[in-house]
Motif scaffolding. Sequence first.
Motif, PDB file in Angstrom:
ATOM      1  N   LEU A 297       0.914  -1.307   0.021  1.00  9.38           N
ATOM      2  CA  LEU A 297      -0.086   0.220   0.110  1.00  9.38           C
ATOM      3  C   LEU A 297       0.759   1.214  -0.122  1.00  9.38           C
ATOM      4  N   ASP A 329      -0.240  -5.647   4.447  1.00 15.07           N
ATOM      5  CA  ASP A 329      -0.345  -4.373   4.127  1.00 15.07           C
ATOM      6  C   ASP A 329      -1.104  -3.451   5.260  1.00 15.07           C
ATOM      7  N   ILE A 331      -1.399  -1.037   8.201  1.00 14.62           N
ATOM      8  CA  ILE A 331      -0.893   0.322   8.400  1.00 14.62           C
ATOM      9  C   ILE A 331      -0.276   0.253   9.782  1.00 14.62           C
ATOM     10  N   GLN A 394      -6.741   5.213  10.574  1.00 13.79           N
ATOM     11  CA  GLN A 394      -6.145   4.242   9.493  1.00 13.79           C
ATOM     12  C   GLN A 394      -6.818   4.221   8.072  1.00 13.79           C
ATOM     13  N   GLN A 395      -8.234   4.575   8.232  1.00 12.25           N
ATOM     14  CA  GLN A 395      -8.941   4.350   6.843  1.00 12.25           C
ATOM     15  C   GLN A 395      -8.620   5.604   6.098  1.00 12.25           C
ATOM     16  N   ARG A 398      -5.350   4.720   4.605  1.00 10.97           N
ATOM     17  CA  ARG A 398      -5.521   3.619   3.277  1.00 10.97           C
ATOM     18  C   ARG A 398      -6.092   4.313   2.272  1.00 10.97           C
TER      19      ARG A 398
END
Length: 420
Positions: A297, A329, A331, A394-395, A398
């Motif tokens: 990522l 992947d 975070i 984290q979203q 990402r």
Amino acid sequence: MVDAHQTFVIVGGGLAGAKAAETLRSEGFTGRVILVCDERDHPYERPPLSKGYLTGADERDSVFVHEPAWYAQAEIELHLGQPAVQLDRTAKAITLGDGTRIHYDKLLLATGAEPRRLDIPGTDLAGVHHLRRLAHADRLRGVLASLGRDNGHLLIAGAGWIGLEVAAAARGYGAEVTIVEPQPTPLYGVLGPELGTVLADLHREHGVRFHFGARLTEITGQDGMVLAARTDDGEEHPAHSVLAAIGAAPRTGLAESAGLALADRADGGGIAVDASLRTSDPDIHAAGDVAAAQHPLLDTRLRVEHWANALNEGPAAARAMLGRQVSYDRIPYFFSDQYDLGLEYSGYAPPGSYDQVLLRGDAAKREFIAFWLDEGRVMAGMNVNVWDVTEQIQQLVRSGQRVDTEALADPAVPLGALLA
């Protein structure tokens, strides 16, 4: 019932190795699982060594990943107190310090990291400490209690996470604390000056003295005991004990001698692995502090020395060893506790990679979220005494999408609303 059709060997008795062993069994592997550890203690977690166990809040048994009896119940063969000293990739075997030779079909290297040493006169004096292993924490816990009773001085070389957490623990015991750090703020290379100042102010309020812009050049003593420490700007600081908290180096010796590919030292070193945590040898994987993994990522190679990485990479590597499709992947994430401040950091924002640091909340009250942005994209976020937001942060990382920075800075706007 274990059969001998395959033997999977794990070298390293930390969190990554222990969770890998657990995952092999939970995923149905019925072959031999052998875990080799150069420490005599059963596998344990490292965060308590500078947090709850060091402060005295938690008991020693709380650090262990599993109860000792679990390994026999799960039919995990343990070799404690035995270093792996040789890796023969041609014969697919490792040799232990006592000469025992163990064949493997698949091998996981979870050898971790070791504390960097001060290369200055005086490090052989009694009272010079490192903090990486449980035995180190056992000794340091007694030292801090003694310093607190006797109004003693602890000098810490390094204002990183370990240095700051030990400083907080030492002040809790009543010890005097001075931190010497070559950079202008704590965690300068991790958090930058904006957030480093917040932590410096926190520690000063609790009586910690900082000496920034300097390095230790000598530890002086008398009758084999520490008395003081000198810095390269001519200062001398009283000290009864010294903690070297100047970082850790990946333990790559076994891999290097066997010819496995390593990551560049400029990038943190470690054993180079792909997104499935496979090394340059298809039958050998690596996980935890020693592994420098290609992150699909973030599109970079990362070696992460934190609890969550070991917790999750160990199981991922175990699944890959079993032939499952794995693309690691997650975070990057870490946490810290210092006095009444708790924080969580998610993402990856090295120096030079971001163009803005944005605060959401009240920094003066130390209740805020900091975001590191690059052209409006959230690269990392750190919540300080603000909870239950890690998933949303984290979203945002990402997603890679640009966000409305005014809304991001406004605590009244839910973080979830910033996601398209």
